[in-house]
Design an enzyme around this catalytic site. Structure first.
Site, short mmCIF file in Angstrom:
data_model
loop_
_atom_site.label_atom_id
_atom_site.label_comp_id
_atom_site.label_asym_id
_atom_site.label_seq_id
_atom_site.Cartn_x
_atom_site.Cartn_y
_atom_site.Cartn_z
N GLU A 378 0.85 -1.18 0.00
CA GLU A 378 0.00 0.00 0.00
C GLU A 378 0.89 1.23 0.00
O GLU A 378 1.95 1.26 0.63
CB GLU A 378 -0.93 0.00 1.22
CG GLU A 378 -0.24 0.41 2.48
CD GLU A 378 -1.04 0.13 3.74
OE1 GLU A 378 -1.63 -0.96 3.85
OE2 GLU A 378 -1.03 1.01 4.62
N HIS A 463 -0.67 -6.28 11.32
CA HIS A 463 -1.54 -7.38 10.89
C HIS A 463 -1.25 -8.69 11.61
O HIS A 463 -0.91 -9.69 10.97
CB HIS A 463 -1.38 -7.61 9.38
CG HIS A 463 -1.76 -6.43 8.53
ND1 HIS A 463 -1.43 -6.32 7.21
CD2 HIS A 463 -2.47 -5.31 8.82
CE1 HIS A 463 -1.90 -5.18 6.71
NE2 HIS A 463 -2.54 -4.54 7.67
N ASN A 501 -4.63 -6.59 3.24
CA ASN A 501 -5.01 -6.08 4.56
C ASN A 501 -6.14 -6.97 5.09
O ASN A 501 -7.07 -7.29 4.35
CB ASN A 501 -5.47 -4.63 4.44
CG ASN A 501 -4.54 -3.84 3.54
OD1 ASN A 501 -4.43 -4.11 2.36
ND2 ASN A 501 -3.85 -2.89 4.11
P1 FAE Z 1 -9.22 -6.54 17.00
O1 FAE Z 1 -9.84 -5.64 16.03
O2 FAE Z 1 -7.81 -6.29 17.42
O3 FAE Z 1 -10.17 -6.57 18.29
C1 FAE Z 1 -9.82 -7.22 19.48
C2 FAE Z 1 -10.40 -6.42 20.63
O4 FAE Z 1 -10.30 -7.20 21.83
C3 FAE Z 1 -9.67 -5.12 20.92
O5 FAE Z 1 -10.60 -4.06 20.99
C4 FAE Z 1 -8.96 -5.36 22.26
O6 FAE Z 1 -8.85 -4.18 23.04
C5 FAE Z 1 -9.88 -6.37 22.91
N1 FAE Z 1 -9.22 -7.23 23.89
C6 FAE Z 1 -8.03 -7.85 23.78
N2 FAE Z 1 -7.77 -8.64 24.87
C7 FAE Z 1 -8.86 -8.47 25.69
C8 FAE Z 1 -9.19 -9.00 26.96
N3 FAE Z 1 -8.38 -9.88 27.59
N4 FAE Z 1 -10.35 -8.62 27.54
C9 FAE Z 1 -11.18 -7.75 26.90
N5 FAE Z 1 -10.91 -7.22 25.69
C10 FAE Z 1 -9.77 -7.59 25.08
O7 FAE Z 1 -9.25 -8.07 16.51
N6 FAE Z 1 -6.50 -3.98 8.39
C11 FAE Z 1 -7.11 -3.79 7.20
O8 FAE Z 1 -7.77 -4.70 6.69
N7 FAE Z 1 -7.03 -2.57 6.56
C12 FAE Z 1 -6.30 -1.53 7.07
O9 FAE Z 1 -6.26 -0.45 6.49
C13 FAE Z 1 -5.62 -1.73 8.31
N8 FAE Z 1 -4.85 -0.74 8.85
C14 FAE Z 1 -4.33 -0.91 10.12
C15 FAE Z 1 -3.66 0.15 10.72
C16 FAE Z 1 -3.21 0.03 12.04
C17 FAE Z 1 -2.49 1.17 12.69
C18 FAE Z 1 -3.45 -1.18 12.76
C19 FAE Z 1 -3.00 -1.34 14.18
C20 FAE Z 1 -4.10 -2.24 12.15
C21 FAE Z 1 -4.55 -2.13 10.83
N9 FAE Z 1 -5.24 -3.15 10.21
C22 FAE Z 1 -5.79 -2.97 8.97
C23 FAE Z 1 -5.43 -4.46 10.87
C24 FAE Z 1 -6.85 -4.64 11.43
O10 FAE Z 1 -7.23 -3.52 12.19
C25 FAE Z 1 -6.87 -5.93 12.27
O11 FAE Z 1 -6.52 -7.01 11.41
C26 FAE Z 1 -8.21 -6.20 12.89
O12 FAE Z 1 -8.59 -5.14 13.75
C27 FAE Z 1 -8.21 -7.50 13.67
O13 FAE Z 1 -9.55 -7.82 14.01
P2 FAE Z 1 -9.87 -8.78 15.22
O14 FAE Z 1 -11.33 -8.90 15.34
O15 FAE Z 1 -9.07 -10.05 15.07
#
Ligand code: FAE
Length: 523
Positions: A378, A463, A501
């Site tokens: 990207e 990621h 992504n």
């Molecule tokens: P996630 O969204 O991380 O959600 C997990 C949640 O669980 C979080 O809110 C945590 O705070 C919570 N949590 C963790 N442990 C605990 C616990 N013990 N008790 C209670 N709560 C808890 O997981 N992906 C794209 O496809 N496109 C993009 O443009 C992109 N840009 C990104 C930019 C940045 C800066 C970052 C950090 C990531 C990016 N990603 C992007 C990756 C994407 O946000 C990531 O793959 C997903 O958010 C993962 O989804 P999950 O549901 O696995």
């Protein structure tokens, strides 16, 4: 049936305060979801729509209250305590400028972006109601069909592309940039310069769909609305324009009246409950990170949606501590960084990249079909508010290396075995592409942004994927074998790589799995 009007209202205002109702010690709930990112939000919507009262527990804040500056989130140029999760110093992905540490001191606070440090890698994750959707770049990319079939062979690819990807992209509010506007907008000059040079060097490029409202962005560029993507807002949250999960899936789940969200509570244990079901223990957190209260709740069903790292750490700890001793050996295995590596090039003085840069990337360089080293890069913004002649990239590569989570009984913490050197295949693949572009354009790498004399940002990932891989640690729908009522439904199911992504893949897979689980286990 929820009316269209209710849904529209929810989409405008996000999760209503009425849903932000914390659990109490001793409560009993039919379904409890740990984490409010993509997997958790899909579970919340589909369970509540199926008539099941659902409690989401999220360690981060609700992010619905403006600070003294009138804004909920801070921007990248002026990070304050809202930026990072419990750190006293920022830890920017691009941490240096001219070889000098560009980080600054901040007040310790439960901020929105976590830079979780393991021995060989920093893993960036969102913290708050909405998980990664609060901090990410919004790029909503459907993976290549042949690659999905390669990484998840037990999943029916035809059903994914016919049903679950369209369902996910519709619910996420994915939209496309208007190509004509893109060609003229000041805020995408940086993307046009990089794109044109990639093409001139022999590479294909592609527009990237996004969940940021491109219509709103046009108005930002025209100066008719408050700026967000055009005001250096992205990794510490967007005050406008972004269709984050709190405004889409979670708002729609709340509109059923069957959702509660317990924010600022971190789940620390899950074990069989004597009365049946599962006992879920959680600490209520103060904004300084300290524990305010400890609660135990009984749930008939528990959905692990704490993200690749959060879910894997929790399950590995539960197995090692003897609370869930019979979890499969594959729990904690198969973790990867989606081959992430960052790099920047220095442009010639006549190739300005623009003082105004949209925080939402809109174009990628697609060299995935190259068998010698697949790369999907990207074109990332460097929104410094001034001309810097920098072209930045986040490359996704096919790095085959994997790591595992391991419990340390001395400290009671879970580590990750990943070594920085395991990212060499990612560097090598990206280097082939960017060496070619540099040669053709007679440009050079910047070596001052990721350290002193360091070209590659190879020790960080946005990621994290895997740790509880579908069909290995779980059955083919995320059920934990031998543990009726325990499910995994987030990025930990995906074996370390998606080639693009990841959030659309995570969302679509969660849609597929929850549909089956509701039909067979909850009917
Ligand atoms: P996630 O969204 O991380 O959600 C997990 C949640 O669980 C979080 O809110 C945590 O705070 C919570 N949590 C963790 N442990 C605990 C616990 N013990 N008790 C209670 N709560 C808890 O997981 N992906 C794209 O496809 N496109 C993009 O443009 C992109 N840009 C990104 C930019 C940045 C800066 C970052 C950090 C990531 C990016 N990603 C992007 C990756 C994407 O946000 C990531 O793959 C997903 O958010 C993962 O989804 P999950 O549901 O696995």
């Amino acid at each position: 049936m929820t009316s269209r009007r209710t849904l529209l209202r929810a989409a405008l205002f996000g999760v209503p305060a009425a849903a932000l109702l914390p659990l109490d010690d001793g409560d009993h709930v039919p379904a409890l979801v740990i984490g409010s990112g993509y997997g958790g939000s899909v579970a919340a919507l589909r369970l509540t729509r199926a008539g099941i009262a659902t409690a989401v527990v999220e360690m981060g804040m609700a992010w619905n209250t403006a600070g003294p500056d009138g804004k909920i989130f801070c921007d990248m140029l002026d990070p304050d305590r809202r930026s990072y999760w419990l750190r006293t110093r920022t830890d920017q992905p691009v941490g240096y400028f001219l070889g000098i540490d560009a980080n600054r001191s901040i007040e310790r606070y439960t901020g929105v972006l976590d830079s979780e440090r393991f021995a060989g890698i920093r893993v960036y994750q969102g913290r708050g109601v909405g998980g990664g959707s609060l901090v990410n770049g919004g790029m909503a990319v459907v993976p290549r069909r042949d690659y999905l079939a390669e990484i998840l062979p037990s999943v029916d690819a035809a059903a994914m592309y016919a049903t679950y990807f369209p369902r996910a992209t519709a619910a996420l509010g994915v939209n496309a940039v208007d190509p004509a506007w893109f060609e003229t907008a000041d805020c995408y000059r940086y993307a046009r310069v990089s794109r044109d040079q990639a093409r001139a060097s022999g590479y294909a490029t592609t527009f990237l769909p996004n969940v940021y409202d491109f219509g709103y962005m046009r108005q930002e560029q025209a100066g008719t609305v408050p700026r967000s993507a055009l005001a250096s807002e992205v990794i510490y949250g967007n005050n406008h324009g972004k269709r984050s999960l709190d405004k889409t899936y979670l708002a729609a789940a709340a509109a059923t009246g069957r959702l509660t969200i317990t924010a600022q509570h971190v789940v620390t244990a899950v074990a069989p409950a004597p009365a049946g079901g599962w006992a879920v223990t959680m600490n209520q957190l103060a904004t300084t990170g300290g524990t305010v209260a400890t609660k135990t709740v009984r749930a008939d069903r528990v959905f692990f949606a704490a993200g690749s790292v959060g879910t894997s750490k929790l399950l590995v700890a539960m197995r090692a501590q003897g609370r869930l001793p019979d979890l499969p050996a594959a729990v904690g295995q198969g973790w990867g960084n989606n081959g992430n590596v960052m790099v920047a090039r220095a442009q010639h003085l006549w190739n300005t990249t623009g003082a105004l840069q949209s925080g939402m990337p809109a174009v990628g360089i697609d060299n995935w079909a190259d068998p010698a080293g697949p790369v999907f890069a990207e074109i990332a913004p460097f929104p410094a508010g001034t001309e810097l002649w920098i072209s930045l990239y986040l490359a996704i590569t096919k790095n085959p290396n994997r790591a595992q989570f391991a419990y340390d009984s001395a400290t009671g913490t879970v580590g990750l075995t990943w070594r920085t050197a395991q990212n060499q295949p990612a560097v090598a693949a990206a280097k082939r592409v960017f060496d070619t572009i540099n040669k053709a354009q007679v440009t050079v790498y910047r070596s001052d942004l990721f350290g002193v004399n360091k070209v590659w940002g190879d020790d960080l990932t946005y990621h994290p994927l895997g740790g509880c891989v579908l069909g290995r640690a779980t059955d083919d729908y995320g059920r934990l074998p031998g543990h009726p009522g325990l499910y995994v439904i987030d990025g930990s199911l995906i074996p370390g790589s998606t080639g693009v992504n990841p959030f659309v893949t995570i969302t679509a897979l969660a849609e597929r799995n929850i549909e089956r689980i509701i039909a067979t286990d909850l009917a």
